[in-house]
Each structure stands twice: as C-alpha cells, then as structure tokens.
Design a protein around this motif. Structure first.
Motif, PDB file in Angstrom:
ATOM      1  N   ALA A 109     -32.585   5.276 -37.090  1.00  0.00           N
ATOM      2  CA  ALA A 109     -33.314   6.387 -36.512  1.00  0.00           C
ATOM      3  C   ALA A 109     -33.639   6.071 -35.197  1.00  0.00           C
ATOM      4  N   VAL A 110     -33.525   4.829 -34.554  1.00  0.00           N
ATOM      5  CA  VAL A 110     -33.844   4.464 -33.445  1.00  0.00           C
ATOM      6  C   VAL A 110     -32.501   4.009 -32.334  1.00  0.00           C
ATOM      7  N   TYR A 111     -31.861   3.010 -32.988  1.00  0.00           N
ATOM      8  CA  TYR A 111     -30.924   2.024 -32.343  1.00  0.00           C
ATOM      9  C   TYR A 111     -29.620   3.025 -31.791  1.00  0.00           C
ATOM     10  N   ILE A 112     -29.315   3.725 -32.686  1.00  0.00           N
ATOM     11  CA  ILE A 112     -28.094   4.755 -32.252  1.00  0.00           C
ATOM     12  C   ILE A 112     -28.521   5.987 -31.714  1.00  0.00           C
ATOM     13  N   VAL A 113     -29.663   6.420 -32.200  1.00  0.00           N
ATOM     14  CA  VAL A 113     -29.989   8.121 -31.817  1.00  0.00           C
ATOM     15  C   VAL A 113     -30.561   8.099 -30.427  1.00  0.00           C
ATOM     16  N   LEU A 114     -31.492   6.913 -30.242  1.00  0.00           N
ATOM     17  CA  LEU A 114     -32.019   6.748 -28.739  1.00  0.00           C
ATOM     18  C   LEU A 114     -31.063   6.910 -27.665  1.00  0.00           C
ATOM     19  N   PRO A 115     -29.911   5.958 -27.674  1.00  0.00           N
ATOM     20  CA  PRO A 115     -29.012   5.756 -26.939  1.00  0.00           C
ATOM     21  C   PRO A 115     -28.056   7.211 -26.650  1.00  0.00           C
ATOM     22  N   ILE A 116     -27.695   7.687 -27.756  1.00  0.00           N
ATOM     23  CA  ILE A 116     -26.934   9.043 -27.701  1.00  0.00           C
ATOM     24  C   ILE A 116     -27.904  10.099 -27.047  1.00  0.00           C
ATOM     25  N   GLY A 117     -29.079   9.975 -27.397  1.00  0.00           N
ATOM     26  CA  GLY A 117     -29.925  11.031 -26.626  1.00  0.00           C
ATOM     27  C   GLY A 117     -30.130  10.927 -25.370  1.00  0.00           C
ATOM     28  N   GLN A 118     -30.015   9.771 -24.913  1.00  0.00           N
ATOM     29  CA  GLN A 118     -30.235   9.549 -23.305  1.00  0.00           C
ATOM     30  C   GLN A 118     -29.052   9.750 -22.652  1.00  0.00           C
ATOM     31  N   LEU A 119     -27.971   9.711 -23.399  1.00  0.00           N
ATOM     32  CA  LEU A 119     -26.534  10.145 -22.764  1.00  0.00           C
ATOM     33  C   LEU A 119     -26.453  11.518 -22.866  1.00  0.00           C
ATOM     34  N   VAL A 120     -26.502  12.231 -23.825  1.00  0.00           N
ATOM     35  CA  VAL A 120     -26.655  13.551 -24.193  1.00  0.00           C
ATOM     36  C   VAL A 120     -27.644  14.697 -23.677  1.00  0.00           C
ATOM     37  N   PHE A 121     -28.836  14.206 -23.725  1.00  0.00           N
ATOM     38  CA  PHE A 121     -29.859  14.919 -23.110  1.00  0.00           C
ATOM     39  C   PHE A 121     -30.742  14.148 -22.082  1.00  0.00           C
ATOM     40  N   PRO A 122     -30.207  13.938 -21.093  1.00  0.00           N
ATOM     41  CA  PRO A 122     -30.675  12.885 -19.850  1.00  0.00           C
ATOM     42  C   PRO A 122     -32.003  13.655 -19.468  1.00  0.00           C
ATOM     43  N   ASP A 123     -31.950  14.997 -19.440  1.00  0.00           N
ATOM     44  CA  ASP A 123     -33.148  15.741 -18.648  1.00  0.00           C
ATOM     45  C   ASP A 123     -34.377  15.728 -19.573  1.00  0.00           C
ATOM     46  N   GLN A 124     -33.969  15.626 -20.859  1.00  0.00           N
ATOM     47  CA  GLN A 124     -34.984  15.793 -21.940  1.00  0.00           C
ATOM     48  C   GLN A 124     -35.327  14.483 -22.705  1.00  0.00           C
ATOM     49  N   PHE A 125     -34.780  13.252 -22.124  1.00  0.00           N
ATOM     50  CA  PHE A 125     -34.984  12.247 -23.034  1.00  0.00           C
ATOM     51  C   PHE A 125     -36.120  11.754 -23.355  1.00  0.00           C
ATOM     52  N   ASP A 126     -37.220  12.024 -22.570  1.00  0.00           N
ATOM     53  CA  ASP A 126     -38.610  11.445 -22.778  1.00  0.00           C
ATOM     54  C   ASP A 126     -39.017  12.179 -23.938  1.00  0.00           C
ATOM     55  N   ARG A 127     -38.939  13.511 -23.993  1.00  0.00           N
ATOM     56  CA  ARG A 127     -39.517  14.236 -25.195  1.00  0.00           C
ATOM     57  C   ARG A 127     -38.687  13.845 -26.407  1.00  0.00           C
ATOM     58  N   LEU A 128     -37.342  13.802 -26.325  1.00  0.00           N
ATOM     59  CA  LEU A 128     -36.645  13.377 -27.546  1.00  0.00           C
ATOM     60  C   LEU A 128     -37.093  12.119 -28.017  1.00  0.00           C
ATOM     61  N   ALA A 129     -37.350  11.142 -27.207  1.00  0.00           N
ATOM     62  CA  ALA A 129     -37.847   9.736 -27.601  1.00  0.00           C
ATOM     63  C   ALA A 129     -39.064   9.989 -28.338  1.00  0.00           C
TER      64      ALA A 129
END
Length: 316
Positions: A109-129
């Motif tokens: 839930a964290v170690y792969i989802v967060l890195p992908i989220g940071q690359l795919v949704f850079p402008d919304q990463f804070d909210r996605l995290a």
C-alpha cells in the motif's frame, strides 16, 4: 486515451523497477548486505515515513472540506476482506495454502503506490499521499492479525498488540488528532520544514528497499503453477475488477477522481513486502513465499499500468 495513459504509467513503473533492479544487483554482489537493508528499513519506517505522514496530513487533511475522508480507511478494510474472501474461495481451507491466501489479500500500500503516484500524479501527490495514509489505517490491523496468522502457517500464532502499534500508524493518528483538535496550526513552520525535508527521503528509499528485498529472494523453490495462477487471478484480476465495477457503478469517478485512481493503484499492486518480514519473524515457508512474491512483482509491471489506463479511459 488508453495508449498515452498506459505509456505514462508503464514508464513510471519501469523507472521504479530499474532502481529496484540496481538495488537487487547490489545485494546479489554483496555490496549491500542484509544488515544494510534492515537498517535502511528501520530508519525509513521509524523516522522518514512518519515525518512524511505528519507533514502531508497536517498540510492536506481538512475534515470540513473532505467530508468523505472516512471512505479511505473503510476502503482499506473492504479491499483486504474482498481479497481474503476471493482467495479462500479459490484455495479453500487447506493449511498448506494459507500463506498464498495472505499474499493474494494484502497489497503493497505504500512502498510501490507512493513512488508511482509521485511520478504519475506529481501535481496531486500531496493529496494522494494523504489518501494512502488514511487507507492503510483500515488495512494494517487486518494484515497484522489475520495476515500474520495465515502467512506464518500457525493457527495458534500469537497476535500481540505491539504489532499493531507501528510508527506510521502512530504518526497518522497523531497527525489526525492535531488537525481535528486545531493544534496543528500551532506547530512551528521550522519544525514542519525540517520534517518535510526528512520525509522527502521516503519515496526513493522505499524504492531502493523494495528492490533490495526482492534482490535477496532465491528462486530455488518455485511454487506450483496453479498456485501462481490463483494468486495472480485474485491480486490482479478479481480484486481490481471488483473495485473498478463498484466505483464505476456508483459514479464515484465524477465526485472523487483522485480517490478512484488511488483505489485502482492499490487493488492492482503486488503483495505487501511486510509479509516477507512476518515469515522471517514468525516462521513459515520463506522460500516459497519469497518466490511467489517475486513473480507477483514481475506481473505488476504490466498489471498496474493496464488497470489505471483502463480506468482513465473508461471513467475519465
């Protein structure tokens, strides 16, 4: 829209696996030892990740502006229960298959989802995290109780309350309390900036630790093909398919687009690496579990981009 989205997500996933592969090579060549991995994991889980959780929660969590926040921990519970039910349906109650049931039910839930989220949704990463941290509030207790018993193969395995009280969980609850009580505004900006600086190390370290963990896995004891198909079917077809159908049927993509994208990423992600730690600490068939883990991570290279691209094309 499918092809551009798939290309973007696949590129993000592939970047992560390049880093992971490099970390795996360092482990295989003994440049990085198991002691190093354990130390990095301890620092990440106990310091960097909690700092990231506190900063993102304090800066992004607004209960009055996001009244549906409770959907995230509830989703964590539902994802875990859906995986368990589907896996039990395919594997039955055979004791020798309990570890595979656990692997099919609990995602990274964290170690792969967060890195992908940071690359795919850079402008919304804070909210996605923030969404990610709220979701694992629901999943973690089930994984560290039912998942632990299943992965260790011991029906009488002790479930200790200490296993539930992890630094990320404490950080999440503490940050939510600070926001709800209104005391978060009293936190000095200097402190938040310092914690943010530490928290920024979480994502790259998580990718490295993931690669180092997978790089230390031996393929000397491969699971049966039928077991691989069952775990893959639950993890990458049934659970994400069910989540896709429910969210699309309820029309959530109109009201909560980022939430839906996160759920697709969560439900199509591979097994939690914490399961390997549980086997090492509490017993179980480590070689078989490790081999299955590696195979599932290879499948996710295509599965995660495929599901997110399909969702963005159909619902977006």
């Amino acid at each position: 829209m499918f092809i551009p989205t798939f290309s973007t997500v696949f590129s993000a996933v592939f970047q992560l696996f390049i880093i992971s592969a490099a970390a795996g090579v360092l482990v295989r060549t003994k440049i990085v030892s198991q002691t190093h991995i354990q130390a990095l994991s301890a620092v990440t889980v106990n310091i960097f990740l909690p700092c990231l959780i506190v900063v993102k929660t304090v800066s992004q969590f607004d209960p009055s502006g996001f009244s549906q926040w409770w959907l995230l921990p509830l989703s964590g519970v539902l994802i875990a229960l859906a995986g368990l039910c589907m896996a039990f349906g395919l594997f039955g109650r055979r004791p020798e298959k309990r570890a595979f049931i656990s692997m099919a039910s609990f995602q990274n839930a964290v170690y792969i989802v967060l890195p992908i989220g940071q690359l795919v949704f850079p402008d919304q990463f804070d909210r996605l995290a923030l969404y990610c941290f709220l979701l694992i509030l629901g999943q973690s207790p089930i994984m560290w109780s039912v998942g632990k018993v299943l992965i260790s193969g011991d029906r009488d395995a002790a479930i200790r309350w200490q296993d539930f009280v992890t630094p990320p969980l404490v950080a999440t609850l503490a940050a939510i309390f600070l926001v709800v009580s209104g005391t978060a505004t009293a936190m000095p900006d200097t402190l938040l900036s310092a914690m943010d600086l530490l928290g920024q190390a979480t994502v790259p370290l998580a990718v490295f630790i993931l690669g180092a963990t997978l790089g230390s896995i031996s393929l000397t004891d491969m699971p049966r093909l039928t077991d691989v198909i069952r775990v893959t079917g639950v993890k990458f077809i049934l659970v994400p398919g069910a989540a896709f159908a429910v969210m699309y049927g309820l029309g959530l993509y109109h009201a909560l687009p980022l939430f839906c994208s996160l759920i697709i990423l969560q439900t199509s992600s591979p097994p939690a690496t914490n399961l390997i730690l549980m086997v090492r600490n509490y017993g179980g068939d480590e070689r078989s579990v490790a081999s299955m883990m590696l195979l599932q991570y290879l499948v996710c290279i295509l599965a995660m981009p495929l599901w997110l691209s399909l969702w963005q094309t159909v619902a977006g």
